[in-house]
Design an enzyme around this catalytic site. Structure first.
Site, short mmCIF file in Angstrom:
data_model
loop_
_atom_site.label_atom_id
_atom_site.label_comp_id
_atom_site.label_asym_id
_atom_site.label_seq_id
_atom_site.Cartn_x
_atom_site.Cartn_y
_atom_site.Cartn_z
N HIS A 1 -56.29 -8.85 -13.05
CA HIS A 1 -57.39 -8.03 -13.54
C HIS A 1 -57.45 -7.97 -15.06
CE1 HIS A 1 -57.46 -5.66 -9.48
NE2 HIS A 1 -57.82 -6.92 -9.34
N PHE B 1 -51.19 -6.44 -6.36
CA PHE B 1 -50.66 -6.95 -7.63
C PHE B 1 -51.72 -7.08 -8.73
CE2 PHE B 1 -48.62 -9.40 -4.06
CZ PHE B 1 -47.61 -8.47 -3.85
N CYS B 2 -52.69 -6.17 -8.77
CA CYS B 2 -53.77 -6.22 -9.76
C CYS B 2 -54.42 -7.59 -9.78
CB CYS B 2 -53.25 -5.85 -11.16
SG CYS B 2 -52.79 -4.12 -11.31
N ALA B 3 -54.50 -8.20 -8.62
CA ALA B 3 -55.19 -9.48 -8.46
C ALA B 3 -55.88 -9.46 -7.09
CB ALA B 3 -54.21 -10.64 -8.55
#
Length: 455
Positions: free
Chosen positions: A129, A378-380
């Site tokens: 992100h 995982f901020c993805a």
């Protein structure tokens, strides 16, 4: 001690000592165990060298660029020498700038802020992100999101096709990761840079997961900028770096307005003020700089360089092979990958376990074995959803710890390692996975505040 005993002892030792290597943590089943930190991809532990260097400097801490006193002069020299050290570590040229920021996220938001008007940005949906979202903050910038490629060559072909089709032909920027924070797979950075430049675009490399594991050279990779965080590079003191071409940085308004960014401020006759801004990196470093954070990054760069990246990379590859071989013995474990089993990768690996919710599994690893890993998206989020085969609109929150066997969990488990990881931690992790899959958890767990915790 015999020669064989010395060799065995060396085989379990990490090449660079880190803080926390002797920390003991309690287990819910009773007793204590040495903590196995296998969440380097989130925040790597500080190198002992970094901690010692910062501690030695701390009594001499002073204001930077603003004081005539000895400590201020010393701190200013340290700050600017750190900038030079990091520039050398990244292979920056004489005309490049090294700007200190708070993190990779801050670095890429800074770059987004200085883009020329009507720039076209091209970014794969597989990005973290930090490199996926900053461009949307500019209403005058158009963002093209590219679908997840399944091979490195497909990534290059997809980018070339998108760049060739852009209309009108104006300034363009490609943003790409060097190593995935989910799969650990290395991306074809040189080839993507060649494609970008062939179509008149620039490229920024998100090196957050690459720079702790591999040498990063701007000229060798032919990228225009590189961004990374100190806390991934064994220097957790709240600093990051954006390094590369100076022109867009010099031409844009300062990222923050204030002291340090300005060279001269004067009142006008009409009551307003005129400002002359710095053209150096200071233009985007308003306020009192984080000298300790900058020095910590420089110390880590020096430590990695002196240790020798060739040896560090070779050892990490041995650990990765050991980890993958162990997990391959567990049929219930499915390792996530974009590019396939043969893809080159750094020490980051994500997986799911059949019949387990990932948050439940991660909680059991921590509570029953003293092993720290990561679970979630995982901020993805777009990437993990693609790898898990879910729909884009599916929720991504952690599921209930008592998920039924075989129930799909929209999160995964990530294990990540680095220069401070001893062999024993990898072996203990693999054995814990096998025991949990074979025998189940020995404790009951519940969901609290979106997290799975021991009951």
């Amino acid at each position: 001690m015999s020669v064989s005993a010395v060799a065995a002892d060396r085989s379990v030792c990490a090449p660079l000592p880190v803080l926390g290597r002797d920390v003991r943590v309690p287990l819910v089943t009773g007793g204590e165990v040495d903590y196995a930190a296998l969440d380097y991809a989130a925040s790597a532990p500080a190198l002992q060298r970094v901690w010692d260097d910062v501690a030695a400097y701390a009594p001499y801490y002073g204001s930077v660029h603003r004081g005539a006193g000895y400590l201020s002069q010393l701190s200013t020299d340290l700050f600017e020498n750190s900038r030079r050290t990091i520039g050398e570590f990244l292979g920056c040229g004489a005309e490049d700038q090294v700007v200190f920021t708070r993190s990779t996220t801050d670095s890429l938001n800074l770059l987004a802020a200085v883009l020329p008007q009507d720039t076209r940005v091209f970014v794969f949906e597989t990005e973290h992100h930090a490199s996926l979202l900053p461009w949307e903050q500019r209403p005058d910038v158009e963002v093209t999101y590219l679908n997840a490629p399944r091979t490195p060559q497909q990534a290059v072909d997809t980018l070339e096709k998108a760049l060739a089709a852009r209309e009108p032909y104006g300034p363009a920027l490609v943003c790409v990761t060097g190593a995935s924070n989910v799969t650990g797979e290395l991306w074809p950075v040189r080839e993507l840079a060649a494609a970008a430049h062939a179509h008149g675009a620039r490229i920024v490399l998100d090196a957050a997961q690459l720079v702790p594991h591999h040498p990063v050279d701007l000229a060798g990779l032919d990228v225009d900028w590189v961004a990374f965080s100190g806390h991934k590079l064994y220097a957790p003191f709240g600093a990051g770096v954006l390094a590369g071409r100076a022109d867009w940085l010099q031409d844009a308004a300062p990222y923050l307005a204030g002291g340090g960014a300005s060279r001269k401020v004067s009142r006008r006759a009409d009551g307003g003020v005129d400002v002359e801004w710095h053209t150096t990196a200071a233009r985007h470093e308003a306020g009192s700089p984080n000298v300790i954070g900058a020095y910590a990054i420089a110390s880590a760069c020096q430590a990695l360089t002196e240790a020798g990246f060739d040896g560090l990379v070779a050892r990490e590859q041995e650990l990765i092979a050991r980890l993958r071989a162990g997990l391959a013995e567990v049929p219930e474990v499915a390792v996530l990958s974009l590019f396939g089993d043969d893809a080159a990768r750094v020490g980051v690996l994500s997986f799911v376990v059949e019949g387990w919710n990932s948050s439940h599994f991660a909680a059991a690893l921590s509570a029953e074995y003293g092993i720290g890993v990561r679970d979630g998206l995982f901020c993805a989020h777009p990437l993990v959803r693609t790898l898990l085969g879910s729909e884009p609109q599916d929720p991504g929150e952690c599921g209930a710890p008592d998920a039924a066997p075989g129930e799909k969990s929209l999160n995964a488990i990530r294990v990540s390692l680095g220069v401070g990881t001893p062999d024993e931690h990898v072996d203990r992790f693999v054995e814990a996975v096998k025991e949990l899959v074979t025998n189940g958890a020995r404790w009951n767990y519940r969901t609290e505040g979106g997290r799975c915790v021991p009951a």
